[in-house]
Design a protein around this motif. Structure first.
Motif, PDB file in Angstrom:
ATOM      1  N   ARG A   1      15.290  33.574  70.997  1.00 10.90           N
ATOM      2  CA  ARG A   1      15.139  32.307  70.271  1.00 10.90           C
ATOM      3  C   ARG A   1      15.554  31.129  71.145  1.00 10.90           C
TER       4      ARG A   1
ATOM      5  N   HIS B   1      13.165  27.862  72.467  1.00  7.45           N
ATOM      6  CA  HIS B   1      13.539  26.445  72.427  1.00  7.45           C
ATOM      7  C   HIS B   1      13.779  25.883  73.827  1.00  7.45           C
TER       8      HIS B   1
ATOM      9  N   ASP C   1      16.732  30.622  63.650  1.00  9.33           N
ATOM     10  CA  ASP C   1      16.638  29.253  64.151  1.00  9.33           C
ATOM     11  C   ASP C   1      17.517  28.276  63.379  1.00  9.33           C
ATOM     12  N   ARG C   2      17.815  28.576  62.132  1.00 11.36           N
ATOM     13  CA  ARG C   2      18.709  27.688  61.384  1.00 11.36           C
ATOM     14  C   ARG C   2      20.039  27.555  62.113  1.00 11.36           C
ATOM     15  N   THR C   3      20.527  28.654  62.623  1.00 10.77           N
ATOM     16  CA  THR C   3      21.781  28.625  63.378  1.00 10.77           C
ATOM     17  C   THR C   3      21.568  28.079  64.784  1.00 10.77           C
ATOM     18  N   VAL C   4      20.511  28.517  65.452  1.00  8.65           N
ATOM     19  CA  VAL C   4      20.247  28.075  66.821  1.00  8.65           C
ATOM     20  C   VAL C   4      20.069  26.563  66.875  1.00  8.65           C
ATOM     21  N   LYS C   5      19.340  25.991  65.929  1.00  9.00           N
ATOM     22  CA  LYS C   5      19.090  24.544  65.948  1.00  9.00           C
ATOM     23  C   LYS C   5      20.377  23.762  65.697  1.00  9.00           C
ATOM     24  N   GLN C   6      21.237  24.280  64.824  1.00 12.63           N
ATOM     25  CA  GLN C   6      22.531  23.621  64.650  1.00 12.63           C
ATOM     26  C   GLN C   6      23.340  23.672  65.946  1.00 12.63           C
TER      27      GLN C   6
ATOM     28  N   LEU D   1      22.250  23.850  69.016  1.00 18.35           N
ATOM     29  CA  LEU D   1      21.683  22.934  70.002  1.00 18.35           C
ATOM     30  C   LEU D   1      22.021  21.481  69.676  1.00 18.35           C
ATOM     31  N   TRP D   2      21.961  21.144  68.392  1.00 17.63           N
ATOM     32  CA  TRP D   2      22.265  19.764  67.988  1.00 17.63           C
ATOM     33  C   TRP D   2      23.691  19.392  68.374  1.00 17.63           C
TER      34      TRP D   2
ATOM     35  N   GLU E   1      24.236  19.227  72.246  1.00 17.63           N
ATOM     36  CA  GLU E   1      23.747  17.984  72.848  1.00 17.63           C
ATOM     37  C   GLU E   1      24.713  16.839  72.570  1.00 17.63           C
TER      38      GLU E   1
END
Length: 218
Positions: free
Chosen positions: A32, A36, A178-183, A185-186, A189
């Motif tokens: 995943r 991204h 992705d719910r966890t991965v996107k958090q 990454l946010w 950053e």
């Protein structure tokens, strides 16, 4: 950015069958991150020569720690975030993962986010271990994001490469991971930007002794 994905198991024996479910789950998380377009490295405790008896990296004189610990310390320091993959042992995180992480102080992990990913061969997905992991990772300084991943019956979800087994809905599972991965990454950053350009002074890290945590006069 670069992330480290920690495999929280050293077991190559059975049960459970098949062995090393954690490797499958970790590789699924890595897939995943690749989707991204994020760089990542797997950290496998089986491939790290840890000193016995236990002696943490920070207790060695500068430059005198075993090469494997020095290398991992550098990778932890340079990473922007972490994915911690763990089974559940007695309602707690994996002893193999805790043993590995205990070699390093919070100064290497601090001001970066982490993600908690648990799994099991049974129905609970290691969820109870995640409760313990939240306080543990917070103490390391790599605060876990709120979204977590729990994978029950992981051997029925992932093959040896971390790909989904036939008959599963990949979009459903991708969305869940992705719910966890996107958090992650946010927050990574945001933390990277603050580390580079922030004006607030970071508190000094605990580097000498537990007494640094004491209140004044104690």
């Amino acid at each position: 950015m670069t992330f480290l994905v920690f495999i929280g198991s050293e077991r190559e024996s059975t049960p459970p069958r098949p062995a090393r479910l954690g490797e499958r789950v970790a590789m699924a998380c890595a897939r995943r991150l690749t989707t991204h377009q994020v760089q990542h490295e797997l950290v496998d405790p089986l491939k790290i020569d840890q000193p016995s008896p236990f002696k943490p990296h920070f207790s060695y004189a500068k430059g005198k720690a075993p090469r494997a610990l020095e290398d991992l310390a550098r990778r932890i320091h340079d990473a922007d975030g972490y994915v911690m993959v763990s089974p559940e042992y007695n309602h707690s995180m994996s002893p193999a993962l805790a043993h590995l992480l205990n070699h390093f102080g919070s100064s290497l992990f601090s001001y970066k986010p982490s993600a908690i990913v648990t799994y099991s061969a049974g129905q609970w997905g290691g969820a109870r271990a995640a409760v313990n992991m939240r306080t543990y990772l917070a103490e390391l300084g790599c605060l876990p994001v709120s979204a977590m991943v729990h994978v029950p019956k992981a051997h029925e979800i992932f093959d040896e490469t971390g790909a989904y087994l036939d008959g599963l809905d990949p979009d459903h599972w991708d969305g869940y991971l992705d719910r966890t991965v996107k958090q992650l990454l946010w927050w990574a950053e945001a933390a990277a930007r603050q580390r580079a350009h922030g004006t607030a002074e970071k508190p000094a890290a605990f580097t000498r002794a537990p007494s640094q945590r004491n209140a004044p006069g104690n």
